[in-house]
Scaffold this active site. Sequence first.
Site, PDB file in Angstrom:
ATOM      1  N   LYS A  70      40.402  33.132  36.101  1.00  0.00           N
ATOM      2  CA  LYS A  70      39.303  33.791  36.824  1.00  0.00           C
ATOM      3  C   LYS A  70      39.504  33.663  38.342  1.00  0.00           C
ATOM      4  O   LYS A  70      39.943  32.626  38.836  1.00  0.00           O
ATOM      5  CB  LYS A  70      37.982  33.131  36.407  1.00  0.00           C
ATOM      6  CG  LYS A  70      36.752  33.678  37.079  1.00  0.00           C
ATOM      7  CD  LYS A  70      36.441  35.106  36.657  1.00  0.00           C
ATOM      8  CE  LYS A  70      35.297  35.685  37.480  1.00  0.00           C
ATOM      9  NZ  LYS A  70      35.201  37.152  37.333  1.00  0.00           N
ATOM     10  N   GLY A  71      39.154  34.708  39.076  1.00  0.00           N
ATOM     11  CA  GLY A  71      39.340  34.726  40.523  1.00  0.00           C
ATOM     12  C   GLY A  71      38.589  33.597  41.230  1.00  0.00           C
ATOM     13  O   GLY A  71      37.439  33.314  40.894  1.00  0.00           O
ATOM     14  N   SER A 122      29.443  43.145  35.343  1.00  0.00           N
ATOM     15  CA  SER A 122      29.031  42.881  36.726  1.00  0.00           C
ATOM     16  C   SER A 122      28.905  41.369  36.887  1.00  0.00           C
ATOM     17  O   SER A 122      27.857  40.848  37.247  1.00  0.00           O
ATOM     18  CB  SER A 122      27.712  43.575  37.061  1.00  0.00           C
ATOM     19  OG  SER A 122      26.672  43.054  36.271  1.00  0.00           O
ATOM     20  N   ILE A 123      30.008  40.682  36.556  1.00  0.00           N
ATOM     21  CA  ILE A 123      30.023  39.220  36.660  1.00  0.00           C
ATOM     22  C   ILE A 123      29.771  38.811  38.116  1.00  0.00           C
ATOM     23  O   ILE A 123      29.101  37.816  38.385  1.00  0.00           O
ATOM     24  CB  ILE A 123      31.383  38.646  36.184  1.00  0.00           C
ATOM     25  CG1 ILE A 123      31.745  39.166  34.779  1.00  0.00           C
ATOM     26  CG2 ILE A 123      31.389  37.121  36.228  1.00  0.00           C
ATOM     27  CD1 ILE A 123      30.831  38.774  33.658  1.00  0.00           C
ATOM     28  N   GLY A 124      30.316  39.615  39.032  1.00  0.00           N
ATOM     29  CA  GLY A 124      30.092  39.308  40.449  1.00  0.00           C
ATOM     30  C   GLY A 124      30.928  38.147  40.931  1.00  0.00           C
ATOM     31  O   GLY A 124      30.519  37.389  41.817  1.00  0.00           O
ATOM     32  N   ASN A 138      44.501  34.104  40.996  1.00  0.00           N
ATOM     33  CA  ASN A 138      43.779  35.248  41.550  1.00  0.00           C
ATOM     34  C   ASN A 138      42.739  34.709  42.525  1.00  0.00           C
ATOM     35  O   ASN A 138      41.973  33.810  42.196  1.00  0.00           O
ATOM     36  CB  ASN A 138      43.110  36.019  40.398  1.00  0.00           C
ATOM     37  CG  ASN A 138      42.331  37.234  40.860  1.00  0.00           C
ATOM     38  OD1 ASN A 138      41.296  37.104  41.498  1.00  0.00           O
ATOM     39  ND2 ASN A 138      42.813  38.413  40.528  1.00  0.00           N
ATOM     40  N   CYS A 159      37.325  43.997  44.093  1.00  0.00           N
ATOM     41  CA  CYS A 159      36.238  43.904  43.121  1.00  0.00           C
ATOM     42  C   CYS A 159      35.054  44.781  43.506  1.00  0.00           C
ATOM     43  O   CYS A 159      34.532  44.695  44.606  1.00  0.00           O
ATOM     44  CB  CYS A 159      35.767  42.482  42.961  1.00  0.00           C
ATOM     45  SG  CYS A 159      34.461  42.390  41.731  1.00  0.00           S
ATOM     46  N   ASN A 214      42.134  47.395  39.062  1.00  0.00           N
ATOM     47  CA  ASN A 214      40.898  46.674  38.792  1.00  0.00           C
ATOM     48  C   ASN A 214      39.928  47.679  38.142  1.00  0.00           C
ATOM     49  O   ASN A 214      40.325  48.781  37.776  1.00  0.00           O
ATOM     50  CB  ASN A 214      40.345  46.099  40.103  1.00  0.00           C
ATOM     51  CG  ASN A 214      39.561  44.820  39.859  1.00  0.00           C
ATOM     52  OD1 ASN A 214      38.717  44.768  38.951  1.00  0.00           O
ATOM     53  ND2 ASN A 214      39.805  43.797  40.654  1.00  0.00           N
ATOM     54  N   GLY A 221      43.091  49.014  30.167  1.00  0.00           N
ATOM     55  CA  GLY A 221      42.920  49.516  28.805  1.00  0.00           C
ATOM     56  C   GLY A 221      44.063  49.261  27.856  1.00  0.00           C
ATOM     57  O   GLY A 221      44.159  49.909  26.812  1.00  0.00           O
TER      58      GLY A 221
HETATM   59  C1  LIG Z   1      34.601  40.347  32.441  1.00  0.00           C
HETATM   60  C2  LIG Z   1      35.639  40.702  33.454  1.00  0.00           C
HETATM   61  C3  LIG Z   1      35.837  39.875  34.558  1.00  0.00           C
HETATM   62  C4  LIG Z   1      36.803  40.197  35.521  1.00  0.00           C
HETATM   63  N1  LIG Z   1      37.012  39.355  36.589  1.00  0.00           N
HETATM   64  C5  LIG Z   1      38.008  39.633  37.474  1.00  0.00           C
HETATM   65  C6  LIG Z   1      38.298  38.736  38.557  1.00  0.00           C
HETATM   66  O1  LIG Z   1      37.694  37.669  38.705  1.00  0.00           O
HETATM   67  N2  LIG Z   1      39.283  39.086  39.442  1.00  0.00           N
HETATM   68  C7  LIG Z   1      40.004  40.246  39.301  1.00  0.00           C
HETATM   69  O2  LIG Z   1      40.880  40.516  40.120  1.00  0.00           O
HETATM   70  N3  LIG Z   1      39.770  41.099  38.262  1.00  0.00           N
HETATM   71  C8  LIG Z   1      38.802  40.810  37.360  1.00  0.00           C
HETATM   72  N4  LIG Z   1      38.577  41.664  36.313  1.00  0.00           N
HETATM   73  C9  LIG Z   1      39.392  42.899  36.176  1.00  0.00           C
HETATM   74  C10 LIG Z   1      40.545  42.724  35.162  1.00  0.00           C
HETATM   75  O3  LIG Z   1      41.408  41.681  35.543  1.00  0.00           O
HETATM   76  C11 LIG Z   1      41.327  44.037  35.011  1.00  0.00           C
HETATM   77  O4  LIG Z   1      41.855  44.402  36.265  1.00  0.00           O
HETATM   78  C12 LIG Z   1      40.475  45.198  34.496  1.00  0.00           C
HETATM   79  O5  LIG Z   1      39.537  44.739  33.550  1.00  0.00           O
HETATM   80  C13 LIG Z   1      41.288  46.346  33.910  1.00  0.00           C
HETATM   81  O6  LIG Z   1      42.055  45.930  32.793  1.00  0.00           O
HETATM   82  P1  LIG Z   1      41.550  46.072  31.258  1.00  0.00           P
HETATM   83  O7  LIG Z   1      41.087  47.476  31.077  1.00  0.00           O
HETATM   84  O8  LIG Z   1      42.713  45.684  30.429  1.00  0.00           O
HETATM   85  O9  LIG Z   1      40.421  45.112  31.129  1.00  0.00           O
HETATM   86  C14 LIG Z   1      37.585  41.361  35.359  1.00  0.00           C
HETATM   87  C15 LIG Z   1      37.384  42.185  34.230  1.00  0.00           C
HETATM   88  C16 LIG Z   1      36.437  41.869  33.295  1.00  0.00           C
HETATM   89  C17 LIG Z   1      36.263  42.776  32.100  1.00  0.00           C
END
Ligand SMILES: Cc1cc2nc3c(=O)[nH]c(=O)nc-3n(C[C@H](O)[C@H](O)[C@H](O)COP(=O)(O)O)c2cc1C
Length: 310
Positions: free
Chosen positions: A52-53, A77-79, A106, A137, A199, A251
């Site tokens: 997690k970032g 929208s974890i934020g 990250n 983000c 992202n 995806g």
């Molecule tokens: C619940 C959740 C939390 C995420 N938190 C971060 C984050 O902290 N930092 C970040 O760079 N991307 C974050 N992402 C984005 C993912 O790393 C990724 O870029 C994005 O979901 C697209 O890939 P996917 O379709 O395979 O999920 C988050 C995505 C999700 C679903």
Amino acid sequence: MTVKSIRNPDLSVKIGNIKLENPVIVASGTFGFGEEYEDFLNLNHLGAIIPKGISLKPMVGNPPPRIFETEGGILNSIGLQNPGFEDFFNHKLPYFENIKTHLIINFFGNTQKEYIKLARCFNEVPGISGLEMNISCPNVERGGMAFCSEPKIVYRLVHAVRKSTKLTLIVKLSPNVTDIASIAKSAEEGGADAVSLINTFKAMAINVHSKKPELGNVIGGLSGPAIKPIALRMVWEVSQVVKIPVIGMGGIMKAEDAIEFILVGASAVQIGTANLINPRTGIEVIQGIRRYLVQNKIQRIQKLIGLFKN
Ligand SMILES: Cc1cc2nc3c(=O)[nH]c(=O)nc-3n(C[C@H](O)[C@H](O)[C@H](O)COP(=O)(O)O)c2cc1C
């Protein structure tokens, strides 16, 4: 080429100074801090883990609800809720001492100074293979979006962070821009060793019964299969303009999805939302890629990267 060698194709790829045993990385925010997934898979089999970032100070994130399932994806929208650098260093990082998989951190800041400070902090930490700098983000009010959408700002920020760390620097891009290729180019010119994309997309959903938003923050980020074709297009566009490695995501649910990204130019891929549905997706994607190489008599995955030409 011997039959034996085709049975065991070379899946290794290089991202900056990081040599990955295979091109499959688990994406930030969808794999906790690694430990949460140890009952489901052998973490050592993944190409790399991105937890997690992390920000300089702890963040509490957005009000709930923070996840909403849509057709073909999820809104979150974890934020950027996270424990902050110090707690991460003291309580999350030690777990990785016994994991041989590459650890890529990250991180993000609200200001350029914060980005620089964090990059310097992580530079001193042993056991980290690289940094993934999130400039993208959509779920935080400050920072993120402002940094991601203007090529000049991206150049300046990446350049400043580049000077602050010797670690391999990956810049993670937002899809919420008009021309992602120009942003990628600016990141490369700023000194990025690689770019990762994408992202999540800014998105929302309304409950027609309550007439209220499904997310506490109203707007969140869309991820999962719904975004894959757009992500693929963006990875392809970026791959054509940068010389540094591109890490594709958006995806990916199965090996064929990952192979599509590799064919359009991704040197590695990240698995995000799929981890929340099947925690073993990363492993299954690695196995599927291996199978594909064997079936197609391709000795090295390198040969597959960017094979698609229009
Ligand atoms: C619940 C959740 C939390 C995420 N938190 C971060 C984050 O902290 N930092 C970040 O760079 N991307 C974050 N992402 C984005 C993912 O790393 C990724 O870029 C994005 O979901 C697209 O890939 P996917 O379709 O395979 O999920 C988050 C995505 C999700 C679903």
